[in-house]
Motif scaffolding. Structure first.
Motif, PDB file in Angstrom:
ATOM      1  N   LEU A  74       0.839  -1.173   0.000  1.00 32.58           N
ATOM      2  CA  LEU A  74       0.000   0.000   0.000  1.00 32.58           C
ATOM      3  C   LEU A  74       0.889   1.243   0.000  1.00 32.58           C
ATOM      4  CD1 LEU A  74      -3.134  -0.001   0.262  1.00 32.58           C
ATOM      5  CD2 LEU A  74      -2.730   1.012   2.482  1.00 32.58           C
ATOM      6  N   ARG A  75       0.697   2.098  -0.965  1.00 33.59           N
ATOM      7  CA  ARG A  75       1.440   3.346  -1.081  1.00 33.59           C
ATOM      8  C   ARG A  75       2.941   3.152  -1.223  1.00 33.59           C
ATOM      9  NH1 ARG A  75      -1.940   8.122   1.178  1.00 33.59           N
ATOM     10  NH2 ARG A  75      -3.907   7.082   1.106  1.00 33.59           N
ATOM     11  N   ILE A 195     -13.893   1.309  -2.652  1.00 30.70           N
ATOM     12  CA  ILE A 195     -13.898   2.444  -3.585  1.00 30.70           C
ATOM     13  C   ILE A 195     -13.040   2.099  -4.788  1.00 30.70           C
ATOM     14  CG2 ILE A 195     -14.269   4.085  -1.703  1.00 30.70           C
ATOM     15  CD1 ILE A 195     -11.342   5.016  -2.187  1.00 30.70           C
ATOM     16  N   LEU A 197     -11.705   3.373  -9.000  1.00 30.53           N
ATOM     17  CA  LEU A 197     -11.622   4.309 -10.121  1.00 30.53           C
ATOM     18  C   LEU A 197     -10.932   3.550 -11.250  1.00 30.53           C
ATOM     19  CD1 LEU A 197     -11.599   7.053 -11.502  1.00 30.53           C
ATOM     20  CD2 LEU A 197      -9.674   7.717 -10.073  1.00 30.53           C
ATOM     21  N   ASP A 228     -15.703   6.264  -8.243  1.00 28.46           N
ATOM     22  CA  ASP A 228     -15.319   7.679  -8.307  1.00 28.46           C
ATOM     23  C   ASP A 228     -15.250   8.139  -9.770  1.00 28.46           C
ATOM     24  OD1 ASP A 228     -14.650  10.184  -7.407  1.00 28.46           O
ATOM     25  OD2 ASP A 228     -12.508   9.747  -7.237  1.00 28.46           O
ATOM     26  N   GLY A 264     -12.218  12.299  -5.951  1.00 22.64           N
ATOM     27  CA  GLY A 264     -11.012  11.966  -5.186  1.00 22.64           C
ATOM     28  C   GLY A 264     -11.279  10.904  -4.136  1.00 22.64           C
ATOM     29  N   LEU A 265     -10.191  10.363  -3.630  1.00 24.83           N
ATOM     30  CA  LEU A 265     -10.309   9.182  -2.777  1.00 24.83           C
ATOM     31  C   LEU A 265     -10.970   9.479  -1.430  1.00 24.83           C
ATOM     32  CD1 LEU A 265      -8.536   7.448  -0.446  1.00 24.83           C
ATOM     33  CD2 LEU A 265      -6.672   8.277  -1.786  1.00 24.83           C
ATOM     34  N   ASP A 285      -9.819  -0.379  -0.524  1.00 24.45           N
ATOM     35  CA  ASP A 285      -9.709  -0.217  -1.975  1.00 24.45           C
ATOM     36  C   ASP A 285     -10.388  -1.430  -2.610  1.00 24.45           C
ATOM     37  OD1 ASP A 285      -8.071   1.795  -1.161  1.00 24.45           O
ATOM     38  OD2 ASP A 285      -6.224   0.971  -2.013  1.00 24.45           O
ATOM     39  N   HIS A 287      -9.167  -3.121  -5.030  1.00 29.01           N
ATOM     40  CA  HIS A 287      -8.180  -4.091  -5.523  1.00 29.01           C
ATOM     41  C   HIS A 287      -7.533  -4.827  -4.355  1.00 29.01           C
ATOM     42  CE1 HIS A 287      -6.235   0.030  -5.840  1.00 29.01           C
ATOM     43  NE2 HIS A 287      -5.759  -0.476  -4.719  1.00 29.01           N
ATOM     44  N   VAL A 387      -7.867  14.304  -5.103  1.00 27.64           N
ATOM     45  CA  VAL A 387      -7.262  13.142  -5.784  1.00 27.64           C
ATOM     46  C   VAL A 387      -6.765  12.078  -4.804  1.00 27.64           C
ATOM     47  CG1 VAL A 387      -5.688  12.314  -7.589  1.00 27.64           C
ATOM     48  CG2 VAL A 387      -6.563  14.649  -7.681  1.00 27.64           C
ATOM     49  N   TYR A 388      -5.574  12.241  -4.267  1.00 28.17           N
ATOM     50  CA  TYR A 388      -4.924  11.162  -3.516  1.00 28.17           C
ATOM     51  C   TYR A 388      -3.887  11.750  -2.572  1.00 28.17           C
ATOM     52  CZ  TYR A 388      -1.717   7.244  -2.729  1.00 28.17           C
ATOM     53  OH  TYR A 388      -0.927   6.286  -2.155  1.00 28.17           O
ATOM     54  N   HIS A 416      -3.349  -6.633  -0.840  1.00 30.30           N
ATOM     55  CA  HIS A 416      -3.613  -5.405  -1.592  1.00 30.30           C
ATOM     56  C   HIS A 416      -2.759  -5.398  -2.853  1.00 30.30           C
ATOM     57  CE1 HIS A 416      -2.414  -1.188  -2.539  1.00 30.30           C
ATOM     58  NE2 HIS A 416      -3.717  -0.987  -2.404  1.00 30.30           N
ATOM     59  N   ARG A 419      -0.034  -1.253  -7.376  1.00 34.87           N
ATOM     60  CA  ARG A 419       0.060  -1.013  -8.824  1.00 34.87           C
ATOM     61  C   ARG A 419       1.452  -0.594  -9.267  1.00 34.87           C
ATOM     62  NH1 ARG A 419      -5.656   1.569 -10.073  1.00 34.87           N
ATOM     63  NH2 ARG A 419      -5.410   2.515  -8.039  1.00 34.87           N
ATOM     64  N   LYS A 422       0.048   4.715 -11.056  1.00 33.99           N
ATOM     65  CA  LYS A 422      -1.347   5.076 -10.805  1.00 33.99           C
ATOM     66  C   LYS A 422      -1.941   5.701 -12.053  1.00 33.99           C
ATOM     67  CE  LYS A 422      -0.755   5.599  -5.880  1.00 33.99           C
ATOM     68  NZ  LYS A 422      -0.909   4.186  -5.661  1.00 33.99           N
ATOM     69  N   TYR A 424      -4.511   7.233 -12.616  1.00 39.81           N
ATOM     70  CA  TYR A 424      -5.313   8.449 -12.487  1.00 39.81           C
ATOM     71  C   TYR A 424      -4.483   9.694 -12.219  1.00 39.81           C
ATOM     72  CZ  TYR A 424      -4.745   7.038  -7.632  1.00 39.81           C
ATOM     73  OH  TYR A 424      -4.207   6.639  -6.437  1.00 39.81           O
TER      74      TYR A 424
HETATM   75  N1  UDP Z   1      -9.147   6.680  -5.759  1.00 40.58           N
HETATM   76  C1  UDP Z   1     -10.344   7.338  -6.009  1.00 40.58           C
HETATM   77  N2  UDP Z   1     -10.304   8.560  -6.612  1.00 40.58           N
HETATM   78  C2  UDP Z   1      -9.135   9.169  -6.986  1.00 40.58           C
HETATM   79  C3  UDP Z   1      -7.917   8.486  -6.699  1.00 40.58           C
HETATM   80  C4  UDP Z   1      -7.964   7.239  -6.081  1.00 40.58           C
HETATM   81  O1  UDP Z   1     -11.410   6.830  -5.693  1.00 40.58           O
HETATM   82  O2  UDP Z   1      -9.154  10.267  -7.536  1.00 40.58           O
HETATM   83  C5  UDP Z   1      -9.199   5.373  -5.094  1.00 40.58           C
HETATM   84  C6  UDP Z   1      -8.537   4.253  -5.864  1.00 40.58           C
HETATM   85  O3  UDP Z   1      -9.410   3.705  -6.812  1.00 40.58           O
HETATM   86  C7  UDP Z   1      -8.184   3.286  -4.751  1.00 40.58           C
HETATM   87  C8  UDP Z   1      -7.934   4.186  -3.561  1.00 40.58           C
HETATM   88  O4  UDP Z   1      -8.454   5.461  -3.915  1.00 40.58           O
HETATM   89  O5  UDP Z   1      -9.269   2.431  -4.464  1.00 40.58           O
HETATM   90  C9  UDP Z   1      -6.482   4.319  -3.209  1.00 40.58           C
HETATM   91  O6  UDP Z   1      -5.729   4.571  -4.353  1.00 40.58           O
HETATM   92  P1  UDP Z   1      -4.564   3.617  -4.838  1.00 40.58           P
HETATM   93  O7  UDP Z   1      -4.981   2.233  -4.687  1.00 40.58           O
HETATM   94  O8  UDP Z   1      -4.138   4.066  -6.193  1.00 40.58           O
HETATM   95  O9  UDP Z   1      -3.415   3.993  -3.828  1.00 40.58           O
HETATM   96  P2  UDP Z   1      -2.589   3.076  -2.818  1.00 40.58           P
HETATM   97  O10 UDP Z   1      -3.456   1.965  -2.393  1.00 40.58           O
HETATM   98  O11 UDP Z   1      -1.387   2.661  -3.569  1.00 40.58           O
HETATM   99  O12 UDP Z   1      -2.289   4.021  -1.719  1.00 40.58           O
END
Ligand code: UDP
Ligand code: MN
Length: 637
Positions: A74-75, A195, A197, A228, A264-265, A285, A287, A387-388, A416, A419, A422, A424
Motif C-alpha cells: 500500500l502506497r 472504492i 476508479l 469515483d 477523489g479518494l 480499496d 483491488h 485526488v490522492y 492489496h 500497482r 497510478k 489516475y
Molecule cells: N481513488 C479514487 N479517486 C481518486 C484516486 C484514487 O477513488 O481520484 C481510489 C482508488 O481507486 C483506490 C484508492 O483510492 O481504491 C487508493 O488509491 P490507490 O490504490 O491508487 O493507492 P494506494 O493503495 O497505492 O495508496
C-alpha cells in the motif's frame, strides 16, 4: 522534463492532451472486440460459480510454506531503520526478519525510481519489458499484446487477473497463534466499502468474492461499492449485471454508488461511509482480497473500544504475477512530506510477548475500519483533500489529537494489489504536496513549516491553494483537540522537527547556475553536481549549527562532510559523522563560499573536459553559492 513541460501549460489542458495521446496509442494496439471477448469470457466463466456459492467461512485454512517478503505494498512505503531499531525476535515469525525486509524495501521510493508507481509518472509506463520476461511465456504474440494493453490501462496484469478464479485461495499469512484466538459470539455488524476508479472488473469481483467467502454471513451486513466516476466501459452495464447476479444469491448485500464527477479518494470513502448502516465500517480499496479470519479481530477490537480506528496488515499482491508477498509486522508512520513509511514495532508491544495483540500506530496507510458513528462524529475523512494522499495522515492526527486511537491488528490480513503506476495521476507530487500543506495548516501548529521545508516550498506565498480549512478548524475547536506538539511527544516521538534550519532548497554555484548539488546515487555517499530539477534529491538544508543536510528531509539525515583526506566531499549520516572523524560543520552565507569550519577547505566545482562538473574540496578560490529559499533566523550565526 515532464515536470517542467507540465508546469508551463494549464493543468486541465495537459491532462486532456495526455489522456488523448494515451488513448490513441491504446486504440492503435487493440480493437474493442478483443477486450470485450476477454472480459465477457471471464465474467461468464466465473460469475455463475460465485453466484451459486453459499456464504461460509472458509474452513480449509491452509498454510503455505512459501512466504513472500517482497516489495512494498500500500502506497509503496519506505521502511526505515532508525536509531534504537530493535529487530523482532526471529522466533516470532517465519520467513525473513523485518530488518532484512526493511533493507530490501528501503530503495523502492528513493533508489529505484523506475519501479515506483506514479512517482516518476510517464517513465513507468514505458517499462513493461520487465513484465514479459517474468510472466507470459508461451503466450502468442497477439495475447501478449492484449496483456500489454491491459497492463498499460490498469497498471497491473489485468490480463492474468481475468484468467484467475474470483474465488482463488491465497496463503494464510497470519501468525500461527492467530489461529488459536477466539472471539466473542456477539460481534458488531459490518459494512464493507470498496472504492474504485477505473479498476479491472475481474479485480473488483475477486474483492467482492473474497469478502463474501471470508466474512461470517451473520456479521456482513452490506458491501457498498463507490465508483469515483470511472470512464472504463466495463464498469458500467457489466458491473451492474455482476452486482445483480450477486444480489440474486445474496439479497441486498451489494450496493453501488456512482459519483457523477471525479471527487477523489477521500470523498469516495466518505460517500461510502454516509451510505453505510452497520455498526462498523471497513473502508477498503477495490483491488484487495481479504484473507481468512480478517473481520473478527477488527470487530472484536472495535467492540471493546469504539474509539479505536484500526488497520489490518497488508500483504502485497504482485502487480505482475498476482502472487502474494507477505508483509512483516511494522507500524504505519510517515515522513515530513507526509509520505508513509513503515516503522519498527513498539517496544511496549514486544514486551507483551503476544504476536496477536493490537499494536499502537502513529498513522494508518489508507485502508481502515472504525465504529461508524465514532468515525462520522470525529469528522470522517477530510473532503477537501483532492485526488490522492494526505487524507490518511489528516485522519490519523485528528483521531489521536481528538481523543481516539490507532492500532494495527496483526491477525487481520488483507492482500492489496500494489500497482505499477497510478493511472489516475501522471504526477502524484501535485496532489501529495497540496494535500500535505492542507494537513500542515490544519493540524501541525508551529511545526507546519517542516512540511514546507520537506517539499521545498517557500514559507510565504507558496502559490499552492490548499483550499478552505475553516470547517476543519471549527471541528478542531468543537472536539477540543490536543496540539500537534502533544502528538509528537506522546505518539510519534520518532518524527523529529528540525528547529534551526536557516535556509533551504536547491543550491547552485555561480560558475554555472544550470547545475545543482545532488545527493547522488542511493545507496551511496557521493554528492554530485547534476542538472537542476525539482527533486528531493537536490534539497539542501543549512542549519544554524553549520551542518548541510543533503537530500530528502528524514530522521536519518545525511550531512555534507569533509573527511580531511582527498578532494572528494562525502555524505555521512549526521549522527555517525563524529564517530568517523569527518567534519560536517560549514560556514556559509547567501552568495558566499561554503567553507569547512574545521579543515578550512571550500566546497567548489571543477569542470571536466567532458563539460560536466565535479565537486571538490580545495583551498578556497572564491567560488560562491546561492541557495533557493531563506528560512528563519538567517544571519544569526
Ligand atoms: N481513488 C479514487 N479517486 C481518486 C484516486 C484514487 O477513488 O481520484 C481510489 C482508488 O481507486 C483506490 C484508492 O483510492 O481504491 C487508493 O488509491 P490507490 O490504490 O491508487 O493507492 P494506494 O493503495 O497505492 O495508496
Ligand atoms: Mn490501493
Amino acid at each position: 522534463m515532464m515536470r517542467l513541460w507540465r508546469r508551463s501549460c494549464s493543468k486541465v489542458l495537459c491532462a486532456v492532451l495526455i489522456l488523448v495521446a494515451a488513448n490513441i496509442l491504446l486504440v492503435v494496439f487493440y480493437t474493442k472486440g478483443t477486450i470485450k471477448s476477454l472480459v465477457v469470457g471471464s465474467l461468464h466463466k466465473e460469475g455463475a460459480a460465485v453466484a451459486q456459492r453459499p456464504l461460509h467461512l472458509k474452513k480449509d485454512v491452509h498454510h503455505s510454506s512459501k512466504f513472500y517478503t517482497g516489495r512494498g505494498n500500500l502506497r509503496v512505503c519506505r521502511l526505515t531503520e532508525r536509531n534504537g531499531f530493535t529487530p523482532l525476535p526471529s522466533s516470532l515469525f517465519s520467513g525473513k526478519s523485518l530488518k532484512s525486509t526493511m533493507k530490501q524495501q528501503s530503495h523502492v521510493r528513493q533508489g529505484n525510481a523506475e519501479f515506483h508507481p506514479g512517482w516518476k509518472g510517464v517513465k513507468a509506463r514505458l517499462a513493461p519489458k520487465k513484465f514479459f520476461p517474468q510472466w507470459g511465456k508461451g503466450l502468442s504474440q497477439a495475447r501478449q499484446k492484449e496483456a500489454h494493453y491491459l497492463f498499460l490501462k490498469f497498471g497491473y496484469n489485468a490480463f492474468l487477473s481475468n484468467q484467475l478464479p474470483f474465488n482463488r485461495s491465497i496463503p494464510d499469512t497470519r501468525h500461527a497463534r492467530c489461529l488459536q484466538k477466539t472471539y466473542p459470539a456477539q460481534l458488531p455488524s459490518l459494512s464493507v466499502i470498496l472504492i474504485f476508479l477505473n479498476e479491472a472488473l475481474s479485480v473488483i469481483q475477486r474483492a467482492i468474492t473474497s469478502i463474501i467467502n471470508q466474512t461470517p454471513p451473520r456479521l456482513l451486513k452490506e458491501i457498498i461499492l463507490v465508483d469515483d466516476f470511472s470512464s472504463h466501459g466495463e464498469l458500467k452495464g457489466r458491473l451492474d449485471e455482476a452486482i445483480m447476479l450477486y444480489n440474486q444469491s445474496f439479497p441486498v448485500l451489494l450496493k453501488l454508488i456512482r459519483h457523477t464527477k471525479r471527487r477523489g479518494l477521500a470523498q469516495a470513502r466518505n460517500t461510502g461511509l454516509e451510505a453505510a448502516t452497520a455498526d462498523v465500517v471497513a473502508i477498503l480499496d477495490a483491488h484487495i482480497e481479504v484473507n481468512v479470519g480478517w473481520a473478527e479481530p477488527i470487530l472484536s477490537r472495535i467492540q471493546e473500544d469504539h474509539t479505536v480506528v484500526v488497520s489490518p496488515v497488508f500483504d502485497n499482491i504482485d502487480f505482475n504475477t498476482f502472487e502474494l508477498e507477505k508483509q512483516e509486522l511494522a507500524v504505519d508512520g510517515f515522513d515530513w512530506q507526509l509520505w508513509c513509511q513503515y516503522d519498527h514495532v513498539p517496544h511496549a508491544w514486544l514486551q507483551l510477548d503476544d504476536v496477536t495483540a493490537p499494536m499502537t500506530s502513529p498513522s494508518i496507510m489508507g485502508i481502515l475500519a472504525a465504529n461508524r458513528i465514532f468515525l462520522t462524529e470525529i469528522g470522517a475523512l477530510d473532503g477537501g483533500m483532492l485526488v490522492y494522499g494526505g487524507e490518511n495522515v489528516e485522519l490519523s492526527l485528528r483521531v489521536w489529537q481528538c481523543g481516539g486511537k490507532i492500532e494495527i491488528l496483526p491477525c487481520s490480513r488483507i492482500a492489496h494489489l500494489g500497482r505499477y503506476y497510478k493511472p489516475y495521476a501522471m504526477n502524484l507530487d501535485i496532489p501529495l504536496r497540496r494535500n500535505a500543506l492542507r494537513v500542515a495548516e490544519t493540524w501541525m501548529d508551529k511545526h507546519k513549516y517542516m512540511v514546507y521545508l520537506a517539499w521545498n516550498i517557500p514559507l510565504k506565498n507558496s502559490g499552492i491553494d490548499y483550499g478552505d480549512i475553516s470547517s476543519r478548524k471549527a471541528l478542531q475547536e468543537k472536539l477540543k483537540c490536543k496540539s500537534f506538539d502533544w502528538y509528537l511527544k506522546n505518539i510519534y516521538p520518532l518524527l523529529k522537527p528540525v528547529s534551526n534550519i536557516v535556509c533551504y532548497g536547491r543550491i547552485k554555484n555561480s560558475l554555472d547556475e544550470s547545475v545543482c548539488l545532488d545527493r547522488g546515487p542511493v545507496p551511496g555517499n557521493s554528492p554530485k553536481m547534476k542538472p537542476c530539477r525539482e527533486l528531493s534529491e537536490q534539497n539542501v538544508y543549512y542549519l544554524l549549527s553549520g551542518e548541510f543536510y543533503v537530500g530528502e528531509l528524514t530522521n536519518e539525515q545525511y550531512c555534507l562532510a569533509d573527511s580531511g583526506r582527498g578532494e572528494k566531499p562525502t555524505l555521512e549520516l549526521c549522527s555517525e559523522a563524529a564517530k568517523r572523524g569527518t567534519h560536517i560543520y560549514w560556514d556559509f552565507k547567501q552568495g558566499n563560499s561554503i567553507k569547512n569550519k574545521d579543515t578550512a577547505r571550500c566546497l567548489e566545482i571543477k569542470r571536466d573536459p567532458s563539460g560536466t562538473y565535479r565537486l571538490v574540496l580545495e583551498n578556497c578560490t572564491q567560488q560562491t553559492w546561492k541557495i533557493q529559499h531563506i528560512g528563519r533566523n538567517w544571519g544569526h550565526s
